[in-house]
Design an enzyme around this catalytic site. Structure first.
Site, PDB file in Angstrom:
ATOM      1  N   ASP A  35       0.801  -1.226   0.000  1.00  0.00           N
ATOM      2  CA  ASP A  35       0.000   0.000   0.000  1.00  0.00           C
ATOM      3  C   ASP A  35       0.838   1.282   0.000  1.00  0.00           C
ATOM      4  OD1 ASP A  35      -2.208  -1.660   0.085  1.00  0.00           O
ATOM      5  OD2 ASP A  35      -2.471  -1.485   2.256  1.00  0.00           O
TER       6      ASP A  35
ATOM      7  N   HIS B 127      25.111 -14.731   4.627  1.00  0.00           N
ATOM      8  CA  HIS B 127      24.597 -14.150   3.388  1.00  0.00           C
ATOM      9  C   HIS B 127      24.186 -12.686   3.545  1.00  0.00           C
ATOM     10  CE1 HIS B 127      21.618 -13.851  -0.061  1.00  0.00           C
ATOM     11  NE2 HIS B 127      22.647 -14.424  -0.655  1.00  0.00           N
TER      12      HIS B 127
END
Length: 472
Positions: A222, A390
């Site tokens: 939104d 990562h």
């Protein structure tokens, strides 16, 4: 006759090789890349010339950026939204932050809430809860999406959103998600989700842009809440992979005006992939009492500048007391290497955290070639032990940090579309400090003697691998 045709074919091959070598000389974005391509083309023309035409293009052509183009349809929409952000603009306060704004071609905004999401469970719990709260639209893009337990969990939330009347746009990288099943995509499309791959090659003019990837991970709900960071959609990111084991990663949840920066990056990518200009809400809203300053920095091979590399160099140069860096793929270009060494030499506490377990062998070997010079300059190198590391996080002193998708290697600097949230706020930096201290406690420090003891064959292979880093 046959021998004459063969001779002509050989002559044409070498002529094309010379032309390709000249093109590499004139257009490669780094001198190392130009040298690597030229040597390959002249030494192995029958293999290297086709490879150059397929993978050697220096820039991504045809991509229209609302931030950079003057007369694009995107720019016209963007010009109407940018004025609404003015009440939420923050004073940069330093030349270094002004430089980040110029690199990003996006403003530093205040009134944001930035929350660290440590590892996969926290990330996808937060993200899926956000999907369930969507009322108008969802924008989602990932580099890797898998048709596994996590992928189907995300899919269910997206389909339920469509059933509530929410518009859903789902973008994935065609190479990163090459194994994603047609059934997964068909189920989304049949439910009413707008689905598209981001393909670097498109049409006749752009058919050879094969070496570029869209490495961004963006979700926006939104126009009010967003997520960005290192995690893709697959069970290995929850630590459920036998190959990688535990998976250490960091994502970020954002609320406030900065979310429109994430939205804008997705909007541009969707336009490239589909030629559509989707209608979105562009009204910024402050995130309540929290007041983090944030600037979103999209980067990629369509940029006129090497945005990602320059961003990292700027953060290094701005450090006065410490610079802590985490990257799973650490093969930075010469400019970043030099900046890191100089920072250590001027007394900055420079630490680099890398995985102990290799994920990509060539990148792992390449790093061994230059790490001794890093250690000699005073940089501390750490290997993360529990599993695969990562996360892509940088902490600068006690007042700024970044979280995003950029690895410190040539692919992220010049070949991938990436995105970073830079947050020059002391309270957020304190959260990053606590997180990284916990990570460092699970690392071992690399010594110079350890690197010197490597067998000669490994040193030779490492140097050879490092020579290929500009074109990896």
């Amino acid at each position: 006759m046959t021998s004459s045709l063969l001779g002509l074919a050989i002559a044409l091959s070498y002529a094309l090789g010379i032309v390709s070598a000249v093109m590499a000389l004139m257009s490669s974005r780094t001198s190392q890349g130009a040298v690597a391509w030229i040597i390959s083309i002249l030494t192995f023309p029958y293999v290297a010339v086709p490879a150059y035409w397929m993978f050697g293009r220096p820039r991504f052509y045809g991509y229209v950026s609302a931030r950079g183009a003057r007369d694009s349809v995107l720019r016209q929409v963007l010009s109407r939204y940018r004025d609404k952000v003015t009440p939420h603009l923050a004073e940069p306060g330093s030349a270094e932050i002004q430089a980040v704004e110029k690199l990003a071609m996006m403003p530093l905004t205040r009134g944001n809430r930035a929350e660290l999401l440590v590892d996969g469970e926290a990330t996808f719990d937060s993200l899926c809860a956000g999907l369930d709260n969507a009322r108008d639209y969802i924008l989602m893009q990932f580099f890797i999406v898998r048709d596994d337990e996590l992928g189907r969990r995300v899919q269910r939330h997206l389909i339920r959103a469509v059933e509530r009347g929410v518009r859903v746009y789902f973008l994935y990288d065609g190479i990163g998600s090459h194994s994603l099943s047609e059934g997964y995509l068909r189920d989304l499309a049949d439910a009413g989700v707008a689905v598209s791959a981001f393909r670097s090659s498109r049409g006749v003019r752009h058919r050879f842009q094969l070496n570029f990837r869209n490495h961004r991970k963006i979700t926006v709900v939104d126009g009010q809440k967003g997520w960005v960071g290192g995690l893709n959609v697959g069970v290995e990111y929850l630590g459920q992979s036998q190959r990688h084991g535990a998976w250490r990663d960091t994502h970020l949840s954002l609320e406030g005006p900065s979310v429109l920066g994430l939205q804008e990056a997705f909007w541009e990518d969707w336009h490239w992939a589909t030629d559509e200009v989707i209608e979105l809400a562009w009204q910024p809203a402050a995130a309540g009492t929290t007041d983090h300053r944030v600037v979103i920095v999209p980067s990629g091979p369509a940029d006129q500048q090497d945005t990602a590399s320059l961003l990292v160099q700027n953060l290094i140069h701005s450090a006065r007391e410490r610079l802590w860096v985490t990257s799973p793929y650490f093969v930075p270009d010469q400019g970043v290497q030099d900046a890191l060494r100089l920072a250590a030499m001027r007394g900055v506490d420079v630490r680099v955290m890398m995985p102990e377990r290799p994920d990509h062998l060539l990148v792992y070997l390449s790093a061994l070639a230059f790490l001794p010079d890093m250690l000699k300059a005073g940089i501390k190198i750490y290997r993360y032990l529990p599993g695969f590391l990562h996360q892509k996080v940088i902490l600068v002193d006690d007042n700024a940090a970044s979280v995003g998708t950029v690895n410190l290697d040539n692919r992220s600097f010049r070949l991938n579309f990436e995105i970073t949230a830079f947050i020059p706020s002391a309270s957020f930096a304190a959260d990053v400090d606590a997180m990284l201290r916990e990570d460092f406690s699970r690392c071992r420090e690399v010594s110079l003697d350890e690197l010197y003891r490597q067998p000669m064959w490994k040193k030779v292979i490492s140097r050879a691998a490092y020579l290929t880093s500009p074109i990896q």
